[in-house]
Enzyme design. Structure first.
Site, PDB file in Angstrom:
ATOM      1  N   HIS A 163       1.720  -3.355   5.806  1.00  0.00           N
ATOM      2  CA  HIS A 163       1.373  -3.902   4.600  1.00  0.00           C
ATOM      3  C   HIS A 163       2.371  -4.403   3.844  1.00  0.00           C
ATOM      4  O   HIS A 163       3.568  -3.890   3.700  1.00  0.00           O
ATOM      5  CB  HIS A 163       0.350  -3.015   3.632  1.00  0.00           C
ATOM      6  CG  HIS A 163       1.062  -1.663   3.597  1.00  0.00           C
ATOM      7  ND1 HIS A 163       0.939  -0.489   4.667  1.00  0.00           N
ATOM      8  CD2 HIS A 163       1.447  -1.016   2.450  1.00  0.00           C
ATOM      9  CE1 HIS A 163       1.705   0.271   4.048  1.00  0.00           C
ATOM     10  NE2 HIS A 163       1.972   0.128   2.853  1.00  0.00           N
ATOM     11  N   GLU A 177       3.903   5.167   3.601  1.00  0.00           N
ATOM     12  CA  GLU A 177       3.019   6.383   3.583  1.00  0.00           C
ATOM     13  C   GLU A 177       1.504   5.926   4.558  1.00  0.00           C
ATOM     14  O   GLU A 177       1.125   6.921   5.157  1.00  0.00           O
ATOM     15  CB  GLU A 177       2.348   6.489   2.036  1.00  0.00           C
ATOM     16  CG  GLU A 177       3.507   6.873   0.979  1.00  0.00           C
ATOM     17  CD  GLU A 177       3.897   8.186   1.194  1.00  0.00           C
ATOM     18  OE1 GLU A 177       3.302   9.149   1.884  1.00  0.00           O
ATOM     19  OE2 GLU A 177       4.982   8.551   0.698  1.00  0.00           O
ATOM     20  N   ASP A 209      -4.781  -2.257  -4.310  1.00  0.00           N
ATOM     21  CA  ASP A 209      -4.290  -1.029  -4.045  1.00  0.00           C
ATOM     22  C   ASP A 209      -5.288  -0.161  -4.978  1.00  0.00           C
ATOM     23  O   ASP A 209      -5.303  -0.422  -6.247  1.00  0.00           O
ATOM     24  CB  ASP A 209      -2.942  -0.988  -4.405  1.00  0.00           C
ATOM     25  CG  ASP A 209      -2.153   0.072  -3.844  1.00  0.00           C
ATOM     26  OD1 ASP A 209      -2.644   1.193  -4.038  1.00  0.00           O
ATOM     27  OD2 ASP A 209      -0.973  -0.072  -3.222  1.00  0.00           O
ATOM     28  N   ILE A 210      -5.714   0.968  -4.492  1.00  0.00           N
ATOM     29  CA  ILE A 210      -6.393   1.939  -5.362  1.00  0.00           C
ATOM     30  C   ILE A 210      -5.656   2.553  -6.371  1.00  0.00           C
ATOM     31  O   ILE A 210      -6.033   3.307  -7.337  1.00  0.00           O
ATOM     32  CB  ILE A 210      -7.309   3.031  -4.639  1.00  0.00           C
ATOM     33  CG1 ILE A 210      -6.866   3.654  -3.623  1.00  0.00           C
ATOM     34  CG2 ILE A 210      -8.654   2.119  -4.004  1.00  0.00           C
ATOM     35  CD1 ILE A 210      -7.531   4.870  -3.046  1.00  0.00           C
TER      36      ILE A 210
END
Ligand code: 5GP
Length: 140
Positions: free
Chosen positions: A102, A97, A33-34
């Site tokens: 996921h 979002e 995850d960024i």
């Protein structure tokens, strides 16, 4: 509710956007995850298009769960974690979002709270280093 192939994770699957991948098999891909809620936060997604838990094929869901378990075990080692938190959001009201299914797999350390969602962007070189270590652990 329909699947929109323009979502960010679909673009990652098509190679149109970069990602720090840590695991791939015939049904799933996993990448960092960024905007991690903790160090080593991984997202596991099915390759098949599905919006979320409500429309995913059971075999894809099972493959995502199996990959999440493998990744969790590797994270315990690589990040010297004390535990793992799994989260999975469905539809806007459920906190979703990005509208490609996921599962968040998040290493936890005793006494350390999760960051607020989307509150911190990790440096790409840090993500690259973490991905290399996780990949090596998952390959071994
Ligand atoms: P959700 O709230 O939908 O369960 O979580 C979406 C997650 O996707 C968030 O944790 C967010 O940080 C992550 N995210 C958003 N855009 C990108 C991106 O371009 N690449 C990666 N790797 N993660 C992303």
């Amino acid at each position: 509710m329909t699947y929109d192939p323009g979502n960010i994770f679909a673009k990652i699957l098509r190679g149109e956007l970069p990602a720090h991948c840590v695991y791939e098999d015939d049904r799933v891909v996993a990448f960092l995850d960024i905007m991690p809620r903790a160090t080593g936060h991984v997202l596991v997604i099915p390759k098949a298009p599905s919006r979320n838990l409500l429309d995913v094929e059971p075999d894809d869901l099972a493959a995502v769960a199996a990959a999440a378990q493998r990744i969790a075990r590797a994270q315990m080692d690589v990040f010297a974690a004390d535990g793992i938190t799994l989260t999975q959001h469905n539809e806007k009201a459920g906190g979703q979002e990005v509208f490609h299914l996921h599962v968040h797999v998040i290493p936890r350390h005793t006494g350390v709270e999760l960051r607020a969602p989307l509150s911190y962007k990790e440096a790409p070189e840090v993500l690259a280093e973490q991905a290399a270590r996780l990949k090596a652990a998952l390959a071994g």
